[in-house]
Write a protein that holds these residues in place. Structure first.
Motif, PDB file in Angstrom:
ATOM      1  N   HIS A 131       0.829  -1.206   0.000  1.00 40.83           N
ATOM      2  CA  HIS A 131       0.000   0.000   0.000  1.00 40.83           C
ATOM      3  C   HIS A 131       0.869   1.264   0.000  1.00 40.83           C
ATOM      4  O   HIS A 131       0.702   2.157   0.845  1.00 40.83           O
ATOM      5  CB  HIS A 131      -0.967   0.004   1.193  1.00 40.83           C
ATOM      6  CG  HIS A 131      -1.733  -1.274   1.346  1.00 40.83           C
ATOM      7  ND1 HIS A 131      -2.558  -1.743   0.366  1.00 40.83           N
ATOM      8  CD2 HIS A 131      -1.767  -2.177   2.357  1.00 40.83           C
ATOM      9  CE1 HIS A 131      -3.089  -2.893   0.772  1.00 40.83           C
ATOM     10  NE2 HIS A 131      -2.621  -3.178   1.973  1.00 40.83           N
ATOM     11  N   CYS A 133       2.428   4.860  -1.036  1.00 49.29           N
ATOM     12  CA  CYS A 133       1.770   6.113  -1.389  1.00 49.29           C
ATOM     13  C   CYS A 133       2.818   7.221  -1.538  1.00 49.29           C
ATOM     14  O   CYS A 133       3.931   7.126  -0.999  1.00 49.29           O
ATOM     15  CB  CYS A 133       0.728   6.500  -0.341  1.00 49.29           C
ATOM     16  SG  CYS A 133       1.455   6.793   1.308  1.00 49.29           S
ATOM     17  N   THR A 134       2.439   8.247  -2.263  1.00 50.12           N
ATOM     18  CA  THR A 134       3.295   9.440  -2.400  1.00 50.12           C
ATOM     19  C   THR A 134       2.629  10.676  -1.822  1.00 50.12           C
ATOM     20  O   THR A 134       3.290  11.676  -1.543  1.00 50.12           O
ATOM     21  CB  THR A 134       3.627   9.678  -3.890  1.00 50.12           C
ATOM     22  OG1 THR A 134       2.409   9.805  -4.625  1.00 50.12           O
ATOM     23  CG2 THR A 134       4.443   8.512  -4.454  1.00 50.12           C
ATOM     24  N   ASP A 136      -1.360  12.070   0.330  1.00 53.32           N
ATOM     25  CA  ASP A 136      -2.586  11.655   1.013  1.00 53.32           C
ATOM     26  C   ASP A 136      -3.665  11.235   0.034  1.00 53.32           C
ATOM     27  O   ASP A 136      -4.565  10.450   0.384  1.00 53.32           O
ATOM     28  CB  ASP A 136      -3.112  12.794   1.892  1.00 53.32           C
ATOM     29  CG  ASP A 136      -2.169  13.097   3.057  1.00 53.32           C
ATOM     30  OD1 ASP A 136      -1.277  12.256   3.303  1.00 53.32           O
ATOM     31  OD2 ASP A 136      -2.326  14.149   3.701  1.00 53.32           O
ATOM     32  N   ASP A 138      -3.419   9.239  -2.285  1.00 50.91           N
ATOM     33  CA  ASP A 138      -3.328   7.801  -2.601  1.00 50.91           C
ATOM     34  C   ASP A 138      -3.964   6.939  -1.520  1.00 50.91           C
ATOM     35  O   ASP A 138      -4.083   5.723  -1.705  1.00 50.91           O
ATOM     36  CB  ASP A 138      -1.855   7.392  -2.755  1.00 50.91           C
ATOM     37  CG  ASP A 138      -1.190   8.097  -3.922  1.00 50.91           C
ATOM     38  OD1 ASP A 138      -1.900   8.404  -4.897  1.00 50.91           O
ATOM     39  OD2 ASP A 138       0.038   8.324  -3.850  1.00 50.91           O
ATOM     40  N   CYS A 139      -4.336   7.538  -0.410  1.00 48.76           N
ATOM     41  CA  CYS A 139      -4.912   6.789   0.710  1.00 48.76           C
ATOM     42  C   CYS A 139      -6.330   7.298   0.953  1.00 48.76           C
ATOM     43  O   CYS A 139      -6.533   8.337   1.604  1.00 48.76           O
ATOM     44  CB  CYS A 139      -4.065   6.957   1.971  1.00 48.76           C
ATOM     45  SG  CYS A 139      -2.327   6.504   1.747  1.00 48.76           S
ATOM     46  N   CYS A 156      -0.865   9.750   4.341  1.00 50.48           N
ATOM     47  CA  CYS A 156       0.301   9.045   3.818  1.00 50.48           C
ATOM     48  C   CYS A 156       1.488   9.370   4.726  1.00 50.48           C
ATOM     49  O   CYS A 156       1.868  10.541   4.891  1.00 50.48           O
ATOM     50  CB  CYS A 156       0.589   9.476   2.376  1.00 50.48           C
ATOM     51  SG  CYS A 156       2.037   8.678   1.649  1.00 50.48           S
ATOM     52  N   THR A 162       3.910   4.712   3.181  1.00 47.61           N
ATOM     53  CA  THR A 162       2.755   3.821   3.156  1.00 47.61           C
ATOM     54  C   THR A 162       1.587   4.515   3.838  1.00 47.61           C
ATOM     55  O   THR A 162       1.754   5.483   4.584  1.00 47.61           O
ATOM     56  CB  THR A 162       3.052   2.498   3.898  1.00 47.61           C
ATOM     57  OG1 THR A 162       3.440   2.790   5.249  1.00 47.61           O
ATOM     58  CG2 THR A 162       4.163   1.714   3.205  1.00 47.61           C
ATOM     59  N   CYS A 163       0.379   4.010   3.585  1.00 51.13           N
ATOM     60  CA  CYS A 163      -0.831   4.613   4.143  1.00 51.13           C
ATOM     61  C   CYS A 163      -0.955   4.304   5.635  1.00 51.13           C
ATOM     62  O   CYS A 163      -0.603   3.206   6.100  1.00 51.13           O
ATOM     63  CB  CYS A 163      -2.062   4.090   3.414  1.00 51.13           C
ATOM     64  SG  CYS A 163      -2.141   4.549   1.665  1.00 51.13           S
TER      65      CYS A 163
END
Length: 431
Positions: A131, A133-134, A136, A138-139, A156, A162-163
């Motif tokens: 999970h 992420c780059t 927030d 992405d989560c 993130c 990761t989230c």
């Protein structure tokens, strides 16, 4: 007039009943003197006889009725394990490594594990590599993923990329499985199997604690297929070996083994000869199997030990790898019964008719003299009895024709009703 009709009807009914009850019909047989056909017929009959005696009666026991058993299985494990993980020593007894603990016919013996201690409910990042992420965005907050450990908060975490999730924290890291297995001592655990069966049709009840298997014998015996085949105590390492698996391999990732208790009994003999046989089958859990595309190898599950610390609920999470043992009772009892015996004999007698059918086909369609054999086997006739009224002939004319036919045909043909009918038909056609 009406009375005469009733008397005629009564006479016909009486005659028909008398013919039905007091007459017997038998098929006509023709004796054919032909060596080839005779040899074929005897070979087929010998083959049928061999099938009936060898297969139906000796191999399939067609003279016996069968029954399957109603069974009950009770199990008990014994043994103690020891682990030392990061300087923490622990002794494992039956209450710790057997799931479920009730002694069922299907249970799991723990051989390896991954422990995650001091988990409590809170917010923490997912493991690196899952999970990712780059930002927030992405989560998605309030959602969760199937392979995640909790519900995403929409944040993130920059440190892990990761989230962040709401879950039991810290989240479990199960990427590295302990090797060698932590509970290799499980190889020396012992399993006691007690099995009772009943064949309801025959009223026979047996236990795997057969004659000679008493308390003194059980206290010192250990099952061996050759030296102690009836001992109901099994070493876990021997079970794995006899199933075709390597203990170290299956202990690392887990697997499943089937123990078959086979009751195949001939109750025509003394009931004391009805004894169990134990067979072991590796079901799954061998990583060396040819199927390399397996999504999951071995057998594992998770359980948690919950406790309170400073008024905070916490837990210790275990991912357990173990050997699943399924004890399967297979049973078949046989005993002589007159009904299946007569049924088998009757079906065998019916199969003998195959020889007649085959030989008839050879006689009537394959041999050079097939027309001759057809004429000998079948009698052809167009009419059974001349109808003088239908032909427009008087009784005296019919008698004259019959007498002439007898003189022309000679003494042998005169006694053949089929030949006589053909001759009569010929005379009539001439007139």
């Amino acid at each position: 007039m009406w009375v005469r009709r009733c008397e005629r009807m009564k006479s016909k009914i009486t005659s028909a009943l008398a013919d039905f009850f007091f007459e017997y019909e038998t098929p006509r047989q023709v004796l054919v003197r032909n060596r080839r056909v005779g040899v074929v017929c005897r070979l087929i009959q010998l083959g049928v006889l061999g099938y009936i005696i060898g297969w139906v009666f000796i191999y399939e026991k067609g003279y016996q009725s069968t029954d399957t058993a109603v069974s009950s299985v009770f199990t008990k494990m014994k043994g103690v394990g020891y682990t030392n993980v990061s300087g923490t020593e622990r002794v494992w007894d039956v209450a710790d490594y057997v799931f479920p603990p009730q002694g069922d016919a299907s249970f799991v013996v723990m051989t390896n594990y991954i422990v995650t201690e001091s988990q409590q409910m809170g917010k923490c990042p997912e493991l690196p590599g899952t999970h990712n992420c780059t930002s927030d965005g992405d989560c998605e907050g309030g959602s969760h993923k199937r392979t995640g450990h909790g519900q995403m908060t929409g944040v993130c975490v920059n440190a892990t990329k990761t989230c962040e999730v709401l879950a039991w924290c810290p989240v479990e890291d199960d990427h590295t499985i302990p090797d060698p297995p932590l509970l290799m001592s499980a190889e020396n655990y012992t399993l006691f199997i007690k099995n009772s069966i009943t064949f309801p049709l025959f009223g026979v009840t047996r236990s795997n604690l057969v004659e000679g298997i008493d308390g003194g014998y059980i206290s010192k015996c250990l099952h061996d297929p050759v030296t102690a085949p009836l001992c109901p105590i099994f070493k876990l390492g021997d079970i794995v070996r006899l199933s075709g698996f390597s203990f170290e391999t299956i202990a690392k990732v887990g697997g499943a083994i089937g123990i078959v208790v086979d009751w195949t009994c001939n109750l025509d003999a003394n009931v004391k000869h009805c004894k169990p046989q134990y067979n072991f089958h590796g079901l799954y859990g061998n990583p060396a199997e040819p199927d390399k595309a397996k999504a999951s190898v071995g057998y594992n599950f998770r359980y948690a030990e919950h406790y309170m610390e400073n008024k905070t609920q916490k837990r210790t999470l275990f991912k357990v790898f173990g050997i699943r043992l399924d004890i399967i009772v297979q049973s078949l009892a046989r005993k002589f019964d007159i009904i299946p015996t007569l049924t088998a004999i009757g079906s065998g007698v019916g199969i003998f008719g195959v020889a007649t059918v085959v030989c008839d086909l050879v006689l009537l369609y394959l041999l050079p003299k097939r027309e001759f054999y057809k004429n000998m086997k079948f009698k052809y006739t167009d009419i059974q009895k001349p109808d003088t009224e239908l032909l427009g002939l008087g009784t005296s004319v019919y008698n004259s024709i019959e007498a002439n036919a007898g003189q022309v045909q000679g003494p042998q043909q005169a006694h053949d009703p089929d030949s006589e009918a053909v001759s009569i038909e010929t005379e009539i056609s001439k007139k």
